[in-house]
Design an enzyme around this catalytic site. Structure first.
Site, PDB file in Angstrom:
ATOM      1  N   CYS A  17       0.845  -1.210   0.000  1.00 34.07           N
ATOM      2  CA  CYS A  17       0.000   0.000   0.000  1.00 34.07           C
ATOM      3  C   CYS A  17       0.878   1.256   0.000  1.00 34.07           C
ATOM      4  CB  CYS A  17      -0.979  -0.036   1.170  1.00 34.07           C
ATOM      5  SG  CYS A  17      -2.350   1.143   1.011  1.00 34.07           S
ATOM      6  N   HIS A  31      -3.594  -4.934   0.660  1.00 33.88           N
ATOM      7  CA  HIS A  31      -2.947  -5.435   1.872  1.00 33.88           C
ATOM      8  C   HIS A  31      -3.018  -6.958   1.914  1.00 33.88           C
ATOM      9  CE1 HIS A  31      -2.372  -1.655   4.205  1.00 33.88           C
ATOM     10  NE2 HIS A  31      -3.365  -1.233   3.447  1.00 33.88           N
ATOM     11  N   GLU A  74      -1.670  -8.895   4.041  1.00 36.56           N
ATOM     12  CA  GLU A  74      -1.791  -9.330   5.439  1.00 36.56           C
ATOM     13  C   GLU A  74      -3.216  -9.195   5.971  1.00 36.56           C
ATOM     14  OE1 GLU A  74      -1.240  -4.906   5.980  1.00 36.56           O
ATOM     15  OE2 GLU A  74      -0.789  -6.443   4.490  1.00 36.56           O
TER      16      GLU A  74
END
Length: 210
Positions: free
Chosen positions: A82, A189, A191
């Site tokens: 990001c 993202h 994660e």
């Protein structure tokens, strides 16, 4: 810890989720803003939450800008997420103009520059689209899944060959991931993208899994 992935702490990002994600795939992780830890890392992650000017200001204040460039040019793996992806570019137009790390040629622009009435920020799950059918066939697991986005700015690479995927949103298309030599980065993202994002991290950092 002889071989570790460094999550670079430049004082603006939420580091907990990415640290947990990398640990979950079996890699040794260190979170640090120390130059010695950056020099000794096997790979680095530039995480992403916050504003471009604040992040670059902190990186410069921590004397990490030139060290990041040296690390990237050494051939070791660099992963941007990001804001971390955006910092790799020449310049951002968020809150004025701010120079980036200039590891990827191009600019960071507002989504609204693509469509004046766009719904911004772009928040939520979205898919990615291959720009090359050969790449798509080799990375089918990457392109067939949705990922989590939250951003108001996007990357515009000068060299279209650096684009690994695009994403369609509210009638526009933007670059959602890049790959150049040892650098890979995503606007979304991984994660925060469940098993799909974890699979990306596992594949990219396969050499460092214990």
């Amino acid at each position: 810890m002889s071989k570790y992935i460094l999550i670079l702490d430049y004082r603006v990002s939420n580091l907990f989720s990415i640290s947990n994600a990398i640990t979950s795939i079996g890699c040794d992780v260190k979170v640090s803003s120390e130059k010695k830890d950056l020099k000794n890392a096997s790979a680095i992650i530039l995480p992403g939450v916050g504003s471009f000017p604040k992040a670059m200001g902190n990186i410069i204040d921590l004397n990490l800008d030139e060290e990041i460039k040296k690390f990237a040019k050494s051939g070791k793996q660099v992963f941007g997420i990001c804001l971390g992806m955006q910092l790799l570019f020449d310049k951002s137009y968020e809150f004025g103009e701010t120079d980036g790390l200039a590891l990827i040629s191009g600019d960071i622009l507002p989504l609204a520059s693509l469509k004046s009435d766009i719904c911004s920020p772009h928040i939520g799950w979205n898919s990615v689209i291959s720009v090359d059918q050969n790449i798509s066939k080799k990375n089918e697991d990457f392109y067939k899944n949705p990922y989590y986005f939250v951003h108001s700015f996007y990357a515009e690479p000068k060299d279209k060959e650096d684009i690994f995927s695009n994403t369609n949103y509210d009638g526009i298309s933007f670059c959602s991931s890049i790959r150049k030599d040892n650098i890979f980065a995503t606007q979304f993202h991984p994660e925060k993208s469940g098993k799909f994002g974890i699979n990306i991290l596992r594949k990219y950092f396969a050499a460092f899994i214990n």
